[in-house]
Structure formats: C-alpha cells, structure tokens
Design a protein around this motif. Structure first.
Motif, PDB file in Angstrom:
ATOM      1  N   THR A  99      -1.717  -9.035   3.251  1.00 36.79           N
ATOM      2  CA  THR A  99      -2.182  -8.035   4.215  1.00 36.79           C
ATOM      3  C   THR A  99      -3.487  -8.485   4.866  1.00 36.79           C
ATOM      4  OG1 THR A  99      -1.146  -6.268   2.926  1.00 36.79           O
ATOM      5  CG2 THR A  99      -2.799  -5.610   4.536  1.00 36.79           C
ATOM      6  N   GLY A 100      -4.336  -9.142   4.099  1.00 35.05           N
ATOM      7  CA  GLY A 100      -5.578  -9.682   4.666  1.00 35.05           C
ATOM      8  C   GLY A 100      -5.304 -10.762   5.699  1.00 35.05           C
ATOM      9  N   TRP A 113       2.726 -10.829  -2.962  1.00 36.31           N
ATOM     10  CA  TRP A 113       2.058 -10.306  -1.757  1.00 36.31           C
ATOM     11  C   TRP A 113       0.617  -9.913  -2.096  1.00 36.31           C
ATOM     12  CZ3 TRP A 113       5.065  -7.576   2.568  1.00 36.31           C
ATOM     13  CH2 TRP A 113       4.203  -7.082   3.559  1.00 36.31           C
ATOM     14  N   ARG A 114       0.458  -9.151  -3.165  1.00 35.72           N
ATOM     15  CA  ARG A 114      -0.887  -8.694  -3.537  1.00 35.72           C
ATOM     16  C   ARG A 114      -1.746  -9.864  -4.018  1.00 35.72           C
ATOM     17  NH1 ARG A 114       2.653  -4.797  -6.092  1.00 35.72           N
ATOM     18  NH2 ARG A 114       2.701  -2.860  -4.864  1.00 35.72           N
ATOM     19  N   ARG A 115      -1.129 -10.779  -4.770  1.00 37.86           N
ATOM     20  CA  ARG A 115      -1.886 -11.904  -5.315  1.00 37.86           C
ATOM     21  C   ARG A 115      -2.425 -12.806  -4.222  1.00 37.86           C
ATOM     22  NH1 ARG A 115      -1.413 -17.090  -7.100  1.00 37.86           N
ATOM     23  NH2 ARG A 115       0.719 -17.346  -6.330  1.00 37.86           N
ATOM     24  N   ARG A 116      -1.635 -12.991  -3.188  1.00 43.37           N
ATOM     25  CA  ARG A 116      -2.035 -13.901  -2.096  1.00 43.37           C
ATOM     26  C   ARG A 116      -2.755 -13.157  -0.964  1.00 43.37           C
ATOM     27  NH1 ARG A 116       1.155 -18.867  -1.696  1.00 43.37           N
ATOM     28  NH2 ARG A 116       2.502 -19.092  -3.518  1.00 43.37           N
ATOM     29  N   ASN A 117      -2.944 -11.850  -1.125  1.00 42.13           N
ATOM     30  CA  ASN A 117      -3.630 -11.037  -0.113  1.00 42.13           C
ATOM     31  C   ASN A 117      -3.012 -11.234   1.281  1.00 42.13           C
ATOM     32  OD1 ASN A 117      -5.469  -9.251   1.032  1.00 42.13           O
ATOM     33  ND2 ASN A 117      -7.021 -10.840   1.363  1.00 42.13           N
ATOM     34  N   GLU A 145       0.821  -1.202   0.000  1.00 47.53           N
ATOM     35  CA  GLU A 145       0.000   0.000   0.000  1.00 47.53           C
ATOM     36  C   GLU A 145       0.862   1.262   0.000  1.00 47.53           C
ATOM     37  OE1 GLU A 145      -2.716  -3.163   1.640  1.00 47.53           O
ATOM     38  OE2 GLU A 145      -0.618  -2.660   1.760  1.00 47.53           O
TER      39      GLU A 145
END
Length: 533
Positions: free
Chosen positions: A435-436, A429-433, A348
C-alpha cells in the motif's frame, strides 16, 4: 642488267607469300565466325522456346488474338478506347455531368457490339466497318480531355474527396466513442427501480433486518482463514448478485465460501435487503459501506484527496483541460468513485484475513474456484493472468515512458496482467508494505504525467515484480468488447465482460449475454416489477 632482273624477281616472291598469308587469315576468321554463330544458335534456341511459351501463356490468359498484336489492329484500338471511356464515365458521374456520361456509355455499347460481332463471325474487324465508331469515340474522348477529365486533375479531386471522407470518418468515430461511453455509463431504469424498491423494502420490512441480525451470529466465519474468502466492491446490485450466484452454483463446497461485499452509502440498504432475502445456497455474505472505514481519509489516501480536487473533477466531467488529447474512455466518471480504488486497500478493509480472491462485478464464475486458494504464489503478492500474448498489452502501452521515473524503474516490454480476478496474499502484502508503494506512485502522478486514468496502470506499478502468472483458463477476458475464442470460454473459470458492452446494458454483445443471464432469476417478483427481461 642481271642485277635489275635479280632485283625485280624478289618482290614477286614476297607478293606471292603475302597473298597466301591473307587468304589463310580470311579462312580462319570465317571459320571463327561460323563456329560462333553456330554456338549462338544452339544457346538461343531454348531461350526462344521459353519466350514463345511465355507469350502463348500471356495471350491465353488475356484472351489476345494474333490480330490484336498487329501494329495496325482495329480491335485493339477499339478496346483501348473502351477502357479509357469507362474511366471517363466514372469521372463524369462524379462531376455530375450525367448527360456526357450517358453519351460515353452509349458509344461504349456501340463499340462493344462491333467487337462482339467480329468475335462471333471469327473474322477480324476491317477499317471500313469500324471507322465511324472509332471516330465518334475519339471525339468524345477528346471532349472529355477538354473538360479537364485528365488523370492529374482527377487525382487532385480524388485526394480532396478522400481527405473529406477521412475527416467525416474521424468525426463519426469520435461521436460513436462518446455515445458509446455515455451508453456504458448509464444506469438502466430497471436497475434504478430495483435499488429504490429494495431500499423501501429494507426500511419497511423488519423481518429482513432481523435476518441480518441473525446472520451476525456467524461473524466468526468472516474471519476464519480456513474458508474461501472473496471480495467485490460495487454499487451495482444485480451485477454483484450474478457474481455471488454464479460462484455459489458452481462451488463444490458453498458452505465454505464467504463473500465480502463493499458498496456506497446510496446502495447500502438495497444491497443488504437483496442479500438478506436470497440465500445463494447458504453462502456467508457480508455487506459493508466504505463510508464507515475510519482510516479512509484524505490524509492517508492520496487518491481520495485527488478525487476531491475540483480540477480533477472538472477533468473527468468536462474533458476540456487538455484540448481533447485524452481518449474519451479515460474520462469515465467511474474513476471518481472510491469503490474503483478500494482494491489497493484490501488489507485495511479485511485486517483479519490472510488470502482473498478479488472479483470485479462484471464477471461470471463458471467453475469451482477453491483451487485458487491452494496456488503457490512463490512469495509474490498478486496472482493474475498475464495479457501480453499481444504486443499492446505490455507496460509501454499503459505508462508514459518519456517520464524519467517510469523509464528508470520499469521495463517497457514487461508483461501486463488483468484486474478482475486476482489472488492476493495479504500477509506478503503487509510485509512488503505494498500500500505504501501504491501511495508513492499516486503522489508522483498528481499531475497525471506518469499515466492517464484508471486503476490498471497504478496496479502495474504497485505490483511490479510482485505478480505471479496464473494459468489463462482461470480468467478469460474480452467478452465486453471483442470476439473471444469459444474454446477459451469453454475452459474458462471466470469470464470477464470488460469493456463498454456490459451484459446488463442494451449495448451488450448478444451472443455473450446468455452466459451472464443464466444466473439472473427473472421470475423474482422485484425483477418482474422493475421490468427486467
């Protein structure tokens, strides 16, 4: 008459044969015992030889004479008295009975003189010449027993004393931990002075602001994924400067290095001023403050909501909510800073980047780090150096395995790894989420039952199964709290001063400070005016 004679003669023959039989049995038995005794003698000779040899060795080692082995040995009696008296001397001193301790010591000397004189003349002590010394010592030993200097009493006294000492040590260790933590959390006057002077310089010096505007012409570099991007989240200007400077000086291609620095509102102007007035071999440097991130709010970031909670703040600052069960190191107020948790939001913070190397502000870079960007993470998100060479760096050390959520999802013997120098694949990182995943575990730890405090435990949960082990030489830890293998320091690319003994503090480990101070320009006018040395 004949019949009687015949009857009379038969028993004579029988008696004669019985006598012969008994003589024969006697001879056989004697012969058996003779053979048996001979065999025993043959078998016992080696044993006797071994036993006598062993006794000779014992006597030689203990310096025992033949005279002392006699049942009525005077020398042995005096030696035994001396040994017992020495123990009573110690006990008498512990009991503050110095007069009695002196009397025992004097009598010990008298007895030792007797033994010494006998050894010199090479003749055994006689009862006559030692009678007085034995009697006087016996009286003193009896007196010691009457004063309850017996073993049972002394054992109880010593146990009580040991317990008292253990309580004192525990209290001292607790105070030492508290004072050490306070020392680690302090902001040295020189660092505070530097921040104030840099802030003043920023607002009064228009040239610095103009330089920053000129640098904004190279914004395209900040998003160029063909360059080497590093990020540091810190409110410590000098420490961040060392990270940037050491990276620049050891980089083979400094023009390809981009540093993304994020700080807070208080240090924002000072940080901009410092990195505007220093070139660092032409590195591209961006300075941001996390307060400008619009997405960083309590509705999106669970930890931010927790950090704003009054009970959480009271937990960190007062430390009175759990009767002191949590170690002092976990109550460091630095955990209340969003800068410490921002590492979980790197995608982010830098939405245009595909790969980033995260560095803590307490590291020193010793070698070129461009090789980190070509490492294959094998579809993992995090590249890190594992720390499970020792048992206490496995998952069970950091997490609460009595909680069913932890027990069901994580292997207690899984290998831990280190924050401080991490390669993050932001595409994965974004593909596997990821942060979620981090949000899920933070929300489940609102009552701090999954782990206590810090960023490493949630990192272990978040990147579980998503971490690629790196060669240990990339990241050498421990320079802020323990001794580190000099060969590891020599080979290390990044040296991490993790622990309380930071190199910019007075409590820093002296032998490791030069590794950090090498990258501080103490001739700089601002550092001299703030008394850096």
């Amino acid at each position: 008459m004949r019949r009687r004679a015949a009857d009379f003669r038969r028993p004579v023959k029988r008696r004669f044969s019985n006598v012969v039989w008994w003589i024969f049995c006697f001879v056989v038995v004697m012969l058996f015992f003779f053979i048996l005794s001979k065999g025993n003698q043959i078998e016992s000779r080696p044993a006797m030889t071994k036993r006598s040899y062993r006794l000779d060795r014992i006597m030689e080692g203990l310096n025992i004479t033949d005279e002392m082995l006699r049942p009525n040995s005077v020398a042995r009696q005096i030696s035994d008295q001396i040994s017992l008296a020495k123990a009573f001397v110690v006990i008498a001193k512990e009991s503050k009975n110095l007069q009695f301790a002196w009397e025992l010591s004097a009598q010990i000397r008298n007895s030792q003189i007797l033994l010494s004189s006998a050894a010199t003349r090479r003749t055994p002590l006689t009862v006559g010449e030692s009678e007085t010394a034995i009697r006087d010592m016996a009286l003193l030993l009896y007196q010691a027993q009457q004063q309850h200097y017996d073993s049972a009493t002394m054992i109880m006294k010593l146990k009580a004393k040991i317990q008292g000492l253990e309580e004192q040590i525990s209290s001292i260790n607790e105070k030492s931990s508290k004072y050490g933590q306070i020392a680690a959390e302090e902001v040295p006057k020189s660092l505070y002075c530097l921040g104030v002077r840099l802030t003043t310089e920023w607002f009064k010096n228009q040239n610095l602001q103009r330089k920053l505007k000129e640098r904004k012409q190279i914004d395209i570099k900040l998003k160029n994924n063909d360059l080497y991007h590093f990020c540091v989240f810190s409110d410590n200007i000098l420490a961040t400067s060392v990270v940037v400077n050491s990276t620049a000086l050891n980089s083979k291609s400094p023009e390809k290095v981009v540093f993304h620095l994020v700080t807070d509102e208080i240090n924002f102007s000072a940080m901009k001023a410092w990195f505007s007035m220093n070139s660092f071999r032409g590195l591209t440097i961006e300075v941001q403050k996390f307060e400008d991130f619009s997405w960083l709010n309590a509705s999106y970031v669970p930890v931010l909501k927790q950090l704003q909670d009054s009970e959480t703040q009271n937990y960190y600052f007062s430390g009175n909510t759990d009767d002191g069960r949590t170690p002092i190191k976990f109550r460091n107020p630095k955990y209340l800073s969003m800068l410490n948790h921002l590492r979980f939001y790197i995608p982010e913070v830098f939405p245009a980047l595909r790969k980033v190397v995260f560095l803590d502000d307490d590291v020193v870079v010793k070698k070129d780090l461009s090789g980190l960007f070509s490492i294959d993470l094998n579809n993992n998100v995090n590249g890190a150096v594992e720390t499970c060479m020792e048992t206490f760096h496995r998952y069970h050390k950091y997490l609460n395995y009595s909680h069913p959520l932890i027990r069901a999802h994580f292997d207690p013997d899984a290998c831990g790894w280190a924050f401080g120098m991490n390669v993050f694949d932001l595409v994965e990182w974004r593909r596997r989420n990821v942060t979620g995943i981090y949000h899920y575990w933070q929300e489940n730890n609102v009552d701090r039952t999954l782990w206590k405090l810090g960023t490493l435990p949630p990192g272990l949960l978040t990147f579980y199964g998503l971490t690629e082990p790196l060669d240990p030489s990339w990241h050498v830890l421990g320079l802020g709290y323990t001794n580190v293998d000099p060969q590891m320091i020599e080979k290390g690319a990044v040296l991490h001063f993790n622990g309380n003994s930071k190199p910019w503090l007075k409590i820093g480990i002296e032998k490791y400070k030069p590794l950090w101070e090498k990258y501080v320009d103490y001739t700089h006018p601002l550092l001299q005016s703030c008394n850096f040395h």
